[in-house]
Enzyme design. Sequence first.
Site, PDB file in Angstrom:
ATOM      1  N   SER A 157      17.318 -19.925  67.553  1.00 51.79           N
ATOM      2  CA  SER A 157      18.428 -18.961  67.531  1.00 51.79           C
ATOM      3  C   SER A 157      19.664 -19.402  66.758  1.00 51.79           C
ATOM      4  O   SER A 157      20.579 -18.600  66.568  1.00 51.79           O
ATOM      5  CB  SER A 157      18.852 -18.611  68.958  1.00 51.79           C
ATOM      6  N   LYS A 160      30.165 -17.647  70.197  1.00 47.00           N
ATOM      7  CA  LYS A 160      29.062 -16.786  70.651  1.00 47.00           C
ATOM      8  C   LYS A 160      29.350 -16.282  72.067  1.00 47.00           C
ATOM      9  O   LYS A 160      29.878 -17.033  72.896  1.00 47.00           O
ATOM     10  CB  LYS A 160      27.752 -17.586  70.608  1.00 47.00           C
ATOM     11  N   SER A 173      18.985 -15.391  67.862  1.00 45.21           N
ATOM     12  CA  SER A 173      19.923 -14.592  68.634  1.00 45.21           C
ATOM     13  C   SER A 173      21.382 -14.758  68.211  1.00 45.21           C
ATOM     14  O   SER A 173      22.200 -13.888  68.491  1.00 45.21           O
ATOM     15  CB  SER A 173      19.809 -14.925  70.127  1.00 45.21           C
TER      16      SER A 173
END
Lengths: 95, 494
Positions: free
Chosen positions: B181, B77, B157
């Site tokens: 998330s 990420k 997210s």
Amino acid sequence: MSIDKDTARRVAHLARIEVAEEALEPLAASLSKILDFMEELNEVDIDGVEPMTSVTPMELKRRVDEVTDGNIQDKILANAPDAREGFFAVPKVVE
Amino acid sequence: MDLSKLTIADARDALRAGDYTATELTQAYVDAVEGSDALNAYSTKTPEKALEMAAAADKRLAAGDAPDMCGIPLGIKDLFCTEGVQTQAASHILDGFKPQYESTVTTNLWNAGAVMLGKLNMDEFAMGSSNETSYYGPAISPWRRGNDDTALTPGGSSGGSAAAVSADLCLAATGTDTGGSIRQPAAFTGIVGVKPTYGRVSRWGIVAFASSLDQAGPMTKTVRDSAIMLKTMCSHDPKDSTSADIPVPDFEAALTGDIRGKKIGIPKEYRMDGMPAEIEALWHEGAEKLKAAGAEIVDISLPHTKYALPAYYVIAPAEASSNLSRYDGVKYGHRAKLKPGEGITEMYERTRAEGFGPEVQRRVMIGAYVLSAGFYDAYYLRAQKVRTLIRQDFEKVFADGIDQILTPATPSAAFGIGEMADADPIKMYLNDVFTVTVNLAGLPGVSVPAGVDHQGLPLGLQLIGQPWGEADMLNTAYALEQASSFTAKPVKWW
């Protein structure tokens, strides 16, 4: 609790975010809506309740207060938009 | 090799057996990533670095020194600082930022021989539930509603992570979870996502959103893969003062599938008005499956559940407004151009106006407001007290002997990109309604794929564990996974 245009201007400045004059009304409306949502918290009886300040109960570790790294000026400045002579450069602050 | 069926566990065994090399495996993923631009899952690709790391992994494999994650190709990420590799938290304000250091989590993974394929798209500063706040543009889910070609969100997210894992663009990915998330995007894309107990995984070197809620975790195809990867991610880290100095169990060894006698709580407050019948049915079936495996299903009450979202939307923006004050155009990233006569205040304010997207600006301002003089007690302090009550709800049910809690992971299946554009922000926030309590209480949670809806889209169930109870929680997740036998995969269209 509703936020008016002047409060929106003040909050934007507190947050150091430039907001155009014509964008202040919509901003006030949008922030007010979120604050209305938070009003639900007023239904909760919080008498005698301690605020949660530590997520998992643990004692903070102590360590010796000593320098463990250093001499990395180049690394610190490597990503600066403006670095000169080993310093971060910014617009003039003091006249 | 068929990447669509490959797991970390399979690849680990095949690499050690010499069925293929880490270089061959990595090349297969590099090729898959190369052809995946329509999904916008990767924000930065690092194929050369990946192949170098794979070559090093092959040496370790040949020498018989191969930890579980050795040679396993991962996506990271964009929130994790990776040395010398662009790390932007999907924000314009961090344009071109190349960290001079490596996060502890990724350091642990690389030390174990894992391979980095690149950085993954996400919502800006992890603020969002659909990946639509990303400066890179949204990641797109590989899943579609039958033959309808509407672009769907992979969730957020950690949307790029979810899209990449479900589309076989990496064997697994790192995610971070502040309010859901990891678990919400995992549920939207039919994969497994784990949010560990607060303090289990070091936060050092991960771009901070809300420091008392943030926790990194694995996003994988199976529960076993999550167990393997989580063990490598965890460590006590002196550089994160909230990192727990307790032993890390062998999570994989805990996966026996035997959950006889376990008490699984079903919280009545999670039965929301207007919840789709499909979600309700999925939840009920999940409980039945655990019961059939020998667990005892117990109705429980978590009375402060409905206050979790409003408390979260005080606390998370408050912490964010403080954490994000460091983006000022001085140390890194974007700096706005000034007009003659303007000074440093204009530089700060314009840099942040240009650099932050609308959702980030909104949260930073809300945070500044709830922390400001005169409102601190009414909002922030009150929310912190409500947070205590939410944690106590969980403590009570665990003290009553409940081992894990079963809930839906999300209130709906994935929605279309842009479909929430006209909704007010609160509607988007409701995506986190089942997951956010877990962050507020600092507990571990896992999302497990459990079925598909009438459109063929994945749906997930969430298990919530006791503090530091990841091993037991993952074992129950494993039993649920075995009983659900979820095998659906997106049909390749990209």
